[in-house]
Scaffold this active site. Structure first.
Site, PDB file in Angstrom:
ATOM      1  N   ASP A  88       0.842  -1.195   0.000  1.00  0.00           N
ATOM      2  CA  ASP A  88       0.000   0.000   0.000  1.00  0.00           C
ATOM      3  C   ASP A  88       0.883   1.253   0.000  1.00  0.00           C
ATOM      4  O   ASP A  88       1.587   1.522   0.980  1.00  0.00           O
ATOM      5  CB  ASP A  88      -0.865  -0.042   1.273  1.00  0.00           C
ATOM      6  CG  ASP A  88      -2.129   0.769   1.143  1.00  0.00           C
ATOM      7  OD1 ASP A  88      -2.293   1.445   0.120  1.00  0.00           O
ATOM      8  OD2 ASP A  88      -2.953   0.719   2.080  1.00  0.00           O
ATOM      9  N   ASP A  89       0.875   1.996  -1.078  1.00  0.00           N
ATOM     10  CA  ASP A  89       1.695   3.215  -1.195  1.00  0.00           C
ATOM     11  C   ASP A  89       3.194   2.935  -1.176  1.00  0.00           C
ATOM     12  O   ASP A  89       3.979   3.807  -0.804  1.00  0.00           O
ATOM     13  CB  ASP A  89       1.404   4.222  -0.063  1.00  0.00           C
ATOM     14  CG  ASP A  89       0.021   4.840  -0.114  1.00  0.00           C
ATOM     15  OD1 ASP A  89      -0.732   4.539  -1.053  1.00  0.00           O
ATOM     16  OD2 ASP A  89      -0.286   5.639   0.791  1.00  0.00           O
TER      17      ASP A  89
ATOM     18  N   ARG B  36      -6.602  -0.529  -7.359  1.00  0.00           N
ATOM     19  CA  ARG B  36      -6.919  -1.938  -7.065  1.00  0.00           C
ATOM     20  C   ARG B  36      -8.000  -2.456  -8.013  1.00  0.00           C
ATOM     21  O   ARG B  36      -7.997  -3.626  -8.393  1.00  0.00           O
ATOM     22  CB  ARG B  36      -7.335  -2.079  -5.599  1.00  0.00           C
ATOM     23  CG  ARG B  36      -6.121  -1.977  -4.687  1.00  0.00           C
ATOM     24  CD  ARG B  36      -6.428  -1.559  -3.281  1.00  0.00           C
ATOM     25  NE  ARG B  36      -5.213  -1.020  -2.686  1.00  0.00           N
ATOM     26  CZ  ARG B  36      -4.341  -1.724  -1.953  1.00  0.00           C
ATOM     27  NH1 ARG B  36      -4.583  -2.984  -1.680  1.00  0.00           N
ATOM     28  NH2 ARG B  36      -3.232  -1.170  -1.504  1.00  0.00           N
TER      29      ARG B  36
ATOM     30  N   LYS C  13      -6.131  -5.420   2.562  1.00  0.00           N
ATOM     31  CA  LYS C  13      -6.952  -4.315   2.113  1.00  0.00           C
ATOM     32  C   LYS C  13      -7.678  -4.654   0.813  1.00  0.00           C
ATOM     33  O   LYS C  13      -7.048  -4.920  -0.198  1.00  0.00           O
ATOM     34  CB  LYS C  13      -6.042  -3.106   1.900  1.00  0.00           C
ATOM     35  CG  LYS C  13      -6.765  -1.831   1.610  1.00  0.00           C
ATOM     36  CD  LYS C  13      -5.835  -0.669   1.910  1.00  0.00           C
ATOM     37  CE  LYS C  13      -6.396   0.649   1.436  1.00  0.00           C
ATOM     38  NZ  LYS C  13      -5.505   1.768   1.784  1.00  0.00           N
TER      39      LYS C  13
ATOM     40  N   HIS D 291     -10.871  -2.748  -0.434  1.00  0.00           N
ATOM     41  CA  HIS D 291     -11.039  -1.369  -0.879  1.00  0.00           C
ATOM     42  C   HIS D 291     -11.657  -1.228  -2.265  1.00  0.00           C
ATOM     43  O   HIS D 291     -11.430  -0.224  -2.959  1.00  0.00           O
ATOM     44  CB  HIS D 291      -9.659  -0.668  -0.854  1.00  0.00           C
ATOM     45  CG  HIS D 291      -9.752   0.757  -0.430  1.00  0.00           C
ATOM     46  ND1 HIS D 291      -8.693   1.634  -0.551  1.00  0.00           N
ATOM     47  CD2 HIS D 291     -10.764   1.478   0.095  1.00  0.00           C
ATOM     48  CE1 HIS D 291      -9.050   2.815  -0.107  1.00  0.00           C
ATOM     49  NE2 HIS D 291     -10.300   2.757   0.295  1.00  0.00           N
TER      50      HIS D 291
ATOM     51  N   HIS E 247       1.510   2.313   4.151  1.00  0.00           N
ATOM     52  CA  HIS E 247       0.593   3.460   4.047  1.00  0.00           C
ATOM     53  C   HIS E 247       0.713   4.340   5.292  1.00  0.00           C
ATOM     54  O   HIS E 247       0.992   3.850   6.375  1.00  0.00           O
ATOM     55  CB  HIS E 247      -0.838   2.912   3.936  1.00  0.00           C
ATOM     56  CG  HIS E 247      -1.864   3.913   3.505  1.00  0.00           C
ATOM     57  ND1 HIS E 247      -2.325   4.903   4.343  1.00  0.00           N
ATOM     58  CD2 HIS E 247      -2.530   4.066   2.343  1.00  0.00           C
ATOM     59  CE1 HIS E 247      -3.230   5.620   3.700  1.00  0.00           C
ATOM     60  NE2 HIS E 247      -3.372   5.140   2.476  1.00  0.00           N
TER      61      HIS E 247
ATOM     62  N   ASP F 252       0.142  -0.207  -5.242  1.00  0.00           N
ATOM     63  CA  ASP F 252      -1.013   0.381  -5.918  1.00  0.00           C
ATOM     64  C   ASP F 252      -0.777   1.753  -6.544  1.00  0.00           C
ATOM     65  O   ASP F 252      -1.361   2.090  -7.558  1.00  0.00           O
ATOM     66  CB  ASP F 252      -2.219   0.443  -4.954  1.00  0.00           C
ATOM     67  CG  ASP F 252      -1.918   1.191  -3.659  1.00  0.00           C
ATOM     68  OD1 ASP F 252      -0.740   1.513  -3.394  1.00  0.00           O
ATOM     69  OD2 ASP F 252      -2.868   1.452  -2.894  1.00  0.00           O
ATOM     70  N   ASN F 253       0.057   2.576  -5.874  1.00  0.00           N
ATOM     71  CA  ASN F 253       0.243   3.945  -6.386  1.00  0.00           C
ATOM     72  C   ASN F 253       1.531   4.525  -5.812  1.00  0.00           C
ATOM     73  O   ASN F 253       2.227   3.872  -5.039  1.00  0.00           O
ATOM     74  CB  ASN F 253      -0.972   4.828  -6.038  1.00  0.00           C
ATOM     75  CG  ASN F 253      -1.401   4.732  -4.598  1.00  0.00           C
ATOM     76  OD1 ASN F 253      -2.510   4.288  -4.308  1.00  0.00           O
ATOM     77  ND2 ASN F 253      -0.542   5.101  -3.673  1.00  0.00           N
TER      78      ASN F 253
ATOM     79  N   ARG G 255       1.805  10.185  -4.685  1.00  0.00           N
ATOM     80  CA  ARG G 255       0.431   9.692  -4.783  1.00  0.00           C
ATOM     81  C   ARG G 255      -0.545  10.789  -5.221  1.00  0.00           C
ATOM     82  O   ARG G 255      -0.407  11.932  -4.777  1.00  0.00           O
ATOM     83  CB  ARG G 255      -0.001   9.143  -3.411  1.00  0.00           C
ATOM     84  CG  ARG G 255      -1.336   8.431  -3.434  1.00  0.00           C
ATOM     85  CD  ARG G 255      -1.716   7.906  -2.057  1.00  0.00           C
ATOM     86  NE  ARG G 255      -1.953   8.999  -1.134  1.00  0.00           N
ATOM     87  CZ  ARG G 255      -1.972   8.884   0.195  1.00  0.00           C
ATOM     88  NH1 ARG G 255      -1.756   7.712   0.762  1.00  0.00           N
ATOM     89  NH2 ARG G 255      -2.182   9.926   0.952  1.00  0.00           N
TER      90      ARG G 255
END
Ligand SMILES: *[C@@H]1O[C@H](CO)[C@@H](O)[C@H](O)[C@H]1NC(C)=O
Ligand SMILES: *[C@@H]1O[C@H](CO)[C@@H](O)[C@H](O)[C@H]1NC(C)=O
Ligand SMILES: *[C@@H]1O[C@H](CO)[C@@H](O)[C@H](O)[C@H]1NC(C)=O
Ligand SMILES: *[C@@H]1O[C@H](CO)[C@@H](O)[C@H](O)[C@H]1NC(C)=O
Length: 497
Positions: free
Chosen positions: A35-36, A78, A127, A129, A176, A268-269, A277
């Protein structure tokens, strides 16, 4: 096509229930999404952060140096991973949770849905989401919908125990930020489970700490004491992620599935820092990506320069499982086409792939800022459709020490140590063209430079073509209206843009 005894993610239970007698034909997939996360790992030559488990995985993987997300926002990204369709096509325009409330279209045929129809068992830990539920049906789910996301997304002992039970898509919540929602655990939840008073303990985690003077500040982040302390905290959670990945891979090995499981690692990003981000600059969309296949050992440990996209994950997994993509339309229009491709051929020889696209509409519901981009070889072309509005800032990033410090310095007229001003960050040109060969930080906009007129025209044409092909409702923005019935075309607005 009849699947063999194949299934995504569930080994122990599946084996007990279904697998008997199929022997070597079984093929599994383990998809690990951080995540991130960015390039803060020694796999990508950051020698400060200790990530021995990612390093070990990379030695059995092809390492992609030019992997891109199509959208720099959690839920939309996602949704693209799990559908192979950009956010503007699958409908997940922004975040899924709370007041943001975005969902994919009911008619979308996601990867877990296609696998379910092919009798492939699927699971998710961490996650999720994305929604709505029926579009993303996992057989087994321990996610934020039913559990604390800190437990299923950051407690690596808990994750290890769940993985032991079934198998799946593991979506870590590390690294994250959490200063916005759980400030007691630090800016990145770097204290959660470290054994200090009030933090609880994660038995399998051996926390690693980094000092602010040690960290490597990426060139798109201000080099200030506040940012350095922030990055040091981020590194601590990256090493928790790394240890969690080590545990998950050990479970895979112990269960005897190492030699029939395709392992994919990505994020993801972009990282949650200025220019990262929510941006379509390279710093917002470039991702780590490792693919380890037990059946393609030729290029293990090598680096690929091929341009690949998170849109390629769905086609890759379908290819690995020998499943076709069905022909269907989402809302009665033309049949959906996947614009991503299987990455398995890259595991055999280096492909000549040089182009990827990106598409962002929102992050939080208030953050409407539609952008489209194409990244081709050294060139990046961004279309900021609503460029007259200030670039929006998300809540989680707003309270981060790095951004608060940047705001304070800007307000009081002190040097920001950043490569652009806040005003430049907020107010962008409609078209931004960068040559990352001569300008790796994407500072000099060449869109108005006559020497680049042909490059601009060619990229613009390719971008529009991709928008039409992926049924982008924004294809006529900001100076036209899409009249989609009968003969779809853009009608002019004469608004001076
Ligand atoms: C790491 O650095 C080496 C030496 O400069 C370089 O050849 C390699 O491409 C880098 N690896 C990655 C993944 O960027
Ligand atoms: C992490 O999970 C383990 C196993 O469920 C539990 O014993 C431990 O208390 C959890 N740690 C925290 C900080 O919640
Ligand atoms: C996996 O393959 C490797 C290399 O062929 C072999 O050494 C190892 O024993 C295999 N492991 C299992 C569980 O079959
Ligand atoms: C920014 O300024 C505010 C108000 O003066 C102050 O409370 C805060 O601590 C400062 N933040 C940082 C990161 O310097």
């Amino acid at each position: 096509m009849t699947p063999k005894c194949v299934f995504l993610f569930s080994w122990r239970l599946f084996c007990v229930l279904v697998c008997c007698g199929v022997g070597h034909s079984r093929r599994n997939v383990l998809l690990i999404i951080a995540d991130d996360a960015g390039f803060e790992t020694d796999v990508y030559n950051n020698t400060v952060v200790q990530t021995p488990h990612l390093r070990a995985l990379s030695q059995r993987s092809l390492i992609f140096k030019n992997a891109f997300t199509t959208v720099s926002s959690c839920s939309p990204s996602r949704s693209t991973i799990l559908t192979g369709l950009p956010q503007h096509q699958n409908g997940m325009y922004g975040l899924h949770q709370g007041v943001h409330h975005f969902n994919s279209f009911d008619g979308v045929r996601s990867l877990p849905l296609l696998l379910k129809e092919a009798n492939v068992r699927t699971g998710i830990i961490g996650k999720k989401h994305v929604g709505p539920g029926p579009v993303y049906p996992f057989d087994f789910a321990y996610t934020e919908e039913t559990n604390s996301v800190l437990q299923v997304g950051r407690n690596i002992t808990k994750i290890k125990l769940l993985v032991r039970k079934f198998f799946l898509y593991v979506a870590f919540h590390d690294p994250h930020r959490c200063g916005h929602s759980q400030p007691q655990y630090g800016a990145f939840c770097e204290k959660f489970g470290n054994g200090e008073s009030g933090m609880g303990r994660i038995p399998d985690w051996e926390p690693k700490y980094y000092s602010p003077d040690q960290v490597k500040v990426p060139d798109f982040i201000p080099d200030t004491p506040a940012a350095r302390a922030d990055i040091a905290a981020q590194y601590t959670t990256v090493s928790r992620l790394d240890q969690g990945i080590g545990l998950v891979l050990q479970e895979l090995r112990d269960a005897g599935y190492e030699n029939d499981t395709l392992v994919i690692y990505s994020s993801d990003n972009g990282i949650p820092f200025p220019n990262g981000r929510t941006n379509l600059y390279g710093s917002g969309v470039m991702e780590p990506m490792l693919i380890s296949s037990p059946e393609h050992r030729q290029r293990r440990g090598q680096i690929s320069q091929a341009y690949v996209s998170l849109l390629d994950i769905t086609p890759t997994i379908l290819d690995w499982l020998s499943l076709p993509y069905p022909s269907y339309s989402i809302s009665g229009g033309d049949p959906v086409q996947l614009t991503g491709r299987s990455l398995l051929p890259a595991l055999i020889s280096e492909p000549a792939w040089v182009t990827v696209y990106a598409s962002q509409s929102l992050h939080e519901v208030t953050m409407y800022y539609p952008m489209r981009s194409v990244h081709q070889g050294p060139y990046r072309l961004l279309h900021n459709m609503h460029y007259r509005m200030p670039f929006p800032i998300d809540q989680d990033f707003y309270v981060s020490p790095t951004f608060q410090d940047l705001l304070n310095r800007t307000r009081t007229g002190q040097p920001t140590a950043w490569f652009k001003t806040l005003n430049e960050y907020y107010y962008r040109e409609r078209w931004e063209l960068f040559d990352t060969c001569s300008d790796p930080t994407e500072r000099r906009n060449l869109a108005g430079d006559p020497a680049y007129a042909q490059v601009l025209e060619s990229l613009r044409a390719q971008l529009f073509k991709w928008q039409w092909r992926t049924e982008d409702p924004w294809v006529c923005e900001p100076d036209g209206v899409l009249e989609a019935k009968l003969e779809p075309k853009c009608r002019p607005l004469y608004n001076g843009l």
